[in-house]
Design an enzyme around this catalytic site. Sequence first.
Site, short mmCIF file in Angstrom:
data_model
loop_
_atom_site.label_atom_id
_atom_site.label_comp_id
_atom_site.label_asym_id
_atom_site.label_seq_id
_atom_site.Cartn_x
_atom_site.Cartn_y
_atom_site.Cartn_z
N SER A 15 24.41 -23.49 -20.12
CA SER A 15 23.69 -23.61 -21.26
C SER A 15 22.21 -22.50 -20.50
O SER A 15 21.10 -22.69 -21.06
CB SER A 15 23.74 -24.23 -21.91
OG SER A 15 24.64 -24.51 -22.92
N SER B 168 16.51 -23.56 -21.52
CA SER B 168 17.85 -23.63 -21.69
C SER B 168 18.06 -22.05 -23.00
O SER B 168 17.33 -21.92 -22.99
CB SER B 168 18.09 -24.86 -21.84
OG SER B 168 17.48 -24.61 -23.15
N TYR B 169 19.38 -22.52 -23.20
CA TYR B 169 19.70 -21.54 -24.36
C TYR B 169 19.08 -21.21 -25.42
O TYR B 169 19.32 -22.00 -26.21
CB TYR B 169 21.62 -21.14 -24.49
CG TYR B 169 22.22 -20.48 -25.10
CD1 TYR B 169 22.82 -19.44 -24.82
CD2 TYR B 169 22.64 -20.45 -26.69
CE1 TYR B 169 22.90 -17.92 -25.52
CE2 TYR B 169 22.88 -19.26 -27.17
CZ TYR B 169 23.78 -18.15 -27.17
OH TYR B 169 24.20 -16.97 -27.40
N PRO B 170 18.79 -20.11 -25.96
CA PRO B 170 17.55 -20.21 -27.23
C PRO B 170 18.14 -20.44 -28.63
O PRO B 170 18.04 -21.33 -29.44
CB PRO B 170 16.35 -19.11 -26.82
CG PRO B 170 17.74 -18.60 -26.40
CD PRO B 170 18.30 -18.96 -25.19
N HIS C 228 26.04 -25.83 -27.85
CA HIS C 228 25.08 -26.39 -26.79
C HIS C 228 24.49 -26.97 -27.18
O HIS C 228 24.13 -28.21 -28.16
CB HIS C 228 23.89 -24.37 -27.17
CG HIS C 228 24.33 -23.12 -26.83
ND1 HIS C 228 25.13 -23.01 -25.28
CD2 HIS C 228 25.28 -22.78 -27.59
CE1 HIS C 228 25.23 -21.28 -26.09
NE2 HIS C 228 25.91 -21.79 -26.50
#
Length: 298
Positions: free
Chosen positions: A43, A225-227, A281
């Site tokens: 992520s 990290s993954y938005p 996530h």
Amino acid sequence: MLLNHKVTEIIHAGDAGREGELIIRNIIHQSGVKKPMKRLWISSLTKNAIVEGFQSLLNEEDTRNLYYEAYSRACADWIVGMNASRIYSILLKEKGIHDVFSAGRVQTPTLALIVKRENEIENFVSKPFWEVLGKFQMNGEVYEGTWEKDGESRVDSKELAERIAAFCHTKMAEVGDVEKERKEYLAPLLFNLSNLQSTANSLYKMSPKHVLDIAQSLYQKGIISYPRSDSTVVTKGEAEAFPAILEKLSKLEAFSSYFPLPKETITTDKRFVNDKKVTDHYAIIPTEQVTNLTNFKR
């Protein structure tokens, strides 16, 4: 195609989520290749995260159900959208409306909610009301109070409000009851995308798209990290890395005023750390690749 050559094992490195699962597996399915597959599930795009991801690859069956879920949703979108759009366009054409009418599994009920609310606003009939306000003096201080009856302060007629005001005028006030309470406010949850967009709009008047564009750029540079996450919690493994990340942030001038923190770690706090609640996530967090953002450009 590359998959048909000397490839003994496929590593699926799509986005760690339902849609990423669907895109890559669809490509593999369309190619007709049936080879062993592992899943890279990360992520964030920092070097450490990528290395750790490759060191702990998931088995293909571990994420297979995510593919089934995304594929089913895609089929439902296609079936409802394709068929409903065609039939409504045809029916409206018979009524003299020569245009394409778009319907969808998600968009149609969402638009219905908006239309319902808009109709409620348009049909709302405002009614005048009055309130009786009084000023009271006590120990040299002036206090303002509102007349109430059964918890309701609004009066339907001006005449009644005036009679209540006249009756109370110059009367002695008496304190009937005093209540004191102490409230504790919990710290806000970690950011997911919608909370991040809402907060940025409130503080800086940024549009949701502008916030997402910035977050995506930070993600691609390995800074956060993954938005596109809908989670407000992290796993225990992520929480254990927080102290080191925060130590780096504390040395940056932009964040130094927030330190020291009231807690050294939140690893045992289930409000923020809960492996069972992390699906695709975890919450949006800074990575260990802490960067001075003073000269950051998208």
